[in-house]
Design a protein around this motif. Sequence first.
Motif, PDB file in Angstrom:
ATOM      1  N   ASP A 159      48.256  20.309  99.847  1.00  0.00           N
ATOM      2  CA  ASP A 159      48.641  21.588  99.702  1.00  0.00           C
ATOM      3  C   ASP A 159      47.283  22.397  99.532  1.00  0.00           C
ATOM      4  OD1 ASP A 159      50.652  23.742  98.678  1.00  0.00           O
ATOM      5  OD2 ASP A 159      49.099  24.200  97.232  1.00  0.00           O
ATOM      6  N   GLN A 162      62.076  20.749 102.042  1.00  0.00           N
ATOM      7  CA  GLN A 162      61.822  22.266 101.977  1.00  0.00           C
ATOM      8  C   GLN A 162      61.978  22.976 103.084  1.00  0.00           C
ATOM      9  OE1 GLN A 162      59.884  23.774  99.558  1.00  0.00           O
ATOM     10  NE2 GLN A 162      59.148  25.605 100.446  1.00  0.00           N
ATOM     11  N   THR A 171      49.436  17.215  95.529  1.00  0.00           N
ATOM     12  CA  THR A 171      50.521  18.119  95.806  1.00  0.00           C
ATOM     13  C   THR A 171      50.549  18.241  97.330  1.00  0.00           C
ATOM     14  OG1 THR A 171      50.392  19.255  93.794  1.00  0.00           O
ATOM     15  CG2 THR A 171      51.919  20.232  95.323  1.00  0.00           C
ATOM     16  N   SER A 173      52.502  19.556 100.841  1.00  0.00           N
ATOM     17  CA  SER A 173      53.246  20.661 101.457  1.00  0.00           C
ATOM     18  C   SER A 173      53.238  20.709 102.995  1.00  0.00           C
ATOM     19  CB  SER A 173      52.909  21.898 100.947  1.00  0.00           C
ATOM     20  OG  SER A 173      51.541  22.417 101.087  1.00  0.00           O
TER      21      SER A 173
END
Lengths: 665, 257
Positions: free
Chosen positions: B12, B74, B32, B34
């Motif tokens: 991320d 996601q 993290t 993403s």
Amino acid sequence: MSPPTQGIWAIVLLVLTIAAAAVFGYRVLGLYRLLRLGRDESRVDQPWRRLRDEIVVYLGQRKLLKRPYYIRGVGHALIFWGFLVITWGSADLLLRGIVGWQLPFTDTAAYAWILDVFAVAVLVSVVVAVFRRAVLRPPRMHRVPEGYVILTLIGFLMLTLLVFESAAIAATRDELGQLLRVFPPVAAALAPLISTAAGPAIFAGAWWAHVVTILAFAVYLPRTKHLHIVTTLPNVFFRSSRPRGALQLIDDIENKETFGAANVRDFSWKQLLDGYTCTECGRCSDNCPALATGKTLDPQKIVLDIRDQLLREGPKLLADAKAETTAPAHWVATKPDELWACTTCAACVEACPVTIEHIDKIVDMRRSLTLMEGAAPPEAQRAMTNIERAGNPWGEARATRGDWAEGLGIPTFAEKPDAEYLYFVGCAASYDRRNQRVARALASILKSAGVSFAILGAAETCNGDPARRMGNEYLFQLQAQQNIETLNAAAVKKVITSCPHCFNTIANEYPQLGGNYEVVHALPLVKKLLAEKKLTLTGGAAAEIVAYHDPCYLGRHNGIYDAPRDVLDAVPGVTRAEIAPHNRERGFCCGAGGGRMWMEEKMGQRVNHRRVDQLLATKSGATKVASGCPYCLIMLEEGVGAKGVQESIKPVDVLELVAARLETS
Amino acid sequence: MKFLVCLKQVPDSTVRVKVAADGKSIATDGITWSISPYDEYAIELALEHKDGDPSTTVSVVTVGPARSRDALRQALAMGCDDATLVTAADTVGGLDVAKALAAVVKEAKPDVVLCGKQASDDDQGLVGPALAEALGWPHVGMLTKIAAVADGVELWREIEGGHEVWTAPTPVVGLVHKSAKEPRYPSLPGIMKAKKKEIPEKDLAALGVTPGAPRAEVVAMEPPPQRGGGKILKADGDVKALAAELARLLHEEAKVL
């Protein structure tokens, strides 16, 4: 004198009374059935506290008698108390007129006196109220004809009461022994105007006019905002028992299918009852910082919109329980700007005389927007994504959260597992350069006082307050659970915060998710440390005048008004100034609460600029403005900068003033 | 219309990356992850079509290690219809990733394949064009908008100071630069539905791809140099001298003048 209801007239009165009661009952039942369209919510815990509220708020009129409404409040209280006294007499009139029973005390001279005095007090209050409406015309008061009808009815009731009381005295003045009786002052003064002979007829006429007006009032009541004389009773009893700063938990969130409120049925019955109870007095709107600075949000309108929606759509929904399409409702869909303008400062909740819960409604609608539609403003979405991914709304690196403490010898809980207190630093003091200075100030104070404390460093994550107030209950719960796990794993018992939002969330909201800690905001703690002489401050710094700005989440939400002031007063060389009249419970928001810190503010004047205007208008000579909240500090810094007064008045945190005067030994 | 969006899971943008002990990769513990931001724009672009025309389907696929499943979830939460995970080690090169994606595309037969113009981790911008080559389809880069027209699509490209509008027949590969709106925030029912969705998993062998030896190799990685503290010039009245001193410093020390 006995009531003029001999023979057939008692039957007439009986029929009229039953008819009025039937219409009243039918209308109230209709309102009750509409109320039941709302979702269930239990509001019966803590019954004793609820009864106490009835006595203080309903009978005691506590929430009416507030700055700056003392005169209006007294006027209302007189009408209300008069109403209570007179209602007893009205019940007596009806009972005596129909079946001849007499209620206790009604034949005593004392009662006659009280009735007499209140009748006049109510009359005067009615005249003042009419004058306000017609001549003074306060802004934001809804001047609908209804108000005049009600005032006229009340006034007429008082006049007829006085007339029939006087007539009764006039008619009986020659009777044996009556001269010895202590007559009520006003009625007795009026009595000589009525001849003994005309007395009985005038008595009967005024008596009947009075009684019929009472019945008409009962029939009219459920259709008007004046219903609040009835609904305030349950509305106060069923008021939230949550701490004011705590929003309602969505329980078992993973297994629910709809979230928040998109139409009237999504509100709880209590929230709908709020609508019946609203008196349209406009005090909430008067105090709303968003409305005051030109936003479209109007808290009174939110309450009334929901009520009107219920009255308009409700009957259709009652007829067809599955009438999904009949309520496209959706002030949610059409007016999101209003909802996003709220700073959750609680000025409306504080001002409301009848305990209406405005913030819950606004947040419920935000929940629908955010959770159901993913329709939060883009900047709010960015903040939420940042909280998700980086553990802070600014999107700063997770790993650098504890960097502010580098080189200060502040241990983490991993390094000092037996620390008495956890200092929960919060995102602002961890990452915002200005607020890092406040964190360092607090650390130096705690060290100086010998308080055993540690921080979590990179293991800390956003407490979830902004997410919850932006309507993202899910993200809030994830954040809260994560922090609760961390705190429990470290066996934390006591928590210090320098941020009122962290304080409010951990103290008032984490218990909803099983996180129970002894939480203290730094300022009350510093007050205690000073009182215990664990902290000694020295002079040296120049004398200065410091204005105190009440953070909403310390003040209105948590009732902490005095501790910060006491600390300021204890700082050598500091003279405290107030930003009156916008101080204490009337403190004006900085504009950053409710997640507004991360949203654009394009409509009207910026709230923080208005706050700086208020600060400057006091002309207190203050060279600093102190608060106890990182958001306030950021907003005030921006505000004084925009107003170009940053050289003459500097925003600070009270903790910084304390830290600057620590005895260095 | 049928969309297939190829995405990559990356660290991320809020993560402060560190170089791993081997000196040529990043330390991945505690990171993290993403969806790469340009891939998020690609998803948003496709979903905006779906908003306007509910018959649109949007599939997502990624080639990566098992943790990439979170990125697919996601995307599903945002509103994509289905997802495919092709498991492969991080070390598999861009050309092999493109081959694997080509195999998935041939099976799914979308009208439009969208990729971010580059991944935010290595910034190579290789996979999209390579995929188009492997498929033998046209590809258009720097997209900001797609509109369906007769026999194909109209593609808006951002260029310096404005935009160009191209048309292309379908099927086509588009490389996305930005969407008009910020990528949407998933609704909670969307998140919950995505949690329950089955994500089929394939490996490279099943797609007929044998990873070859990498054709390029990262030799070394190092963090950017620490920024030094700034220099503050004291103003003591003589503004002219101060300006002269500033000019001298900018010229001799900073060497920007």
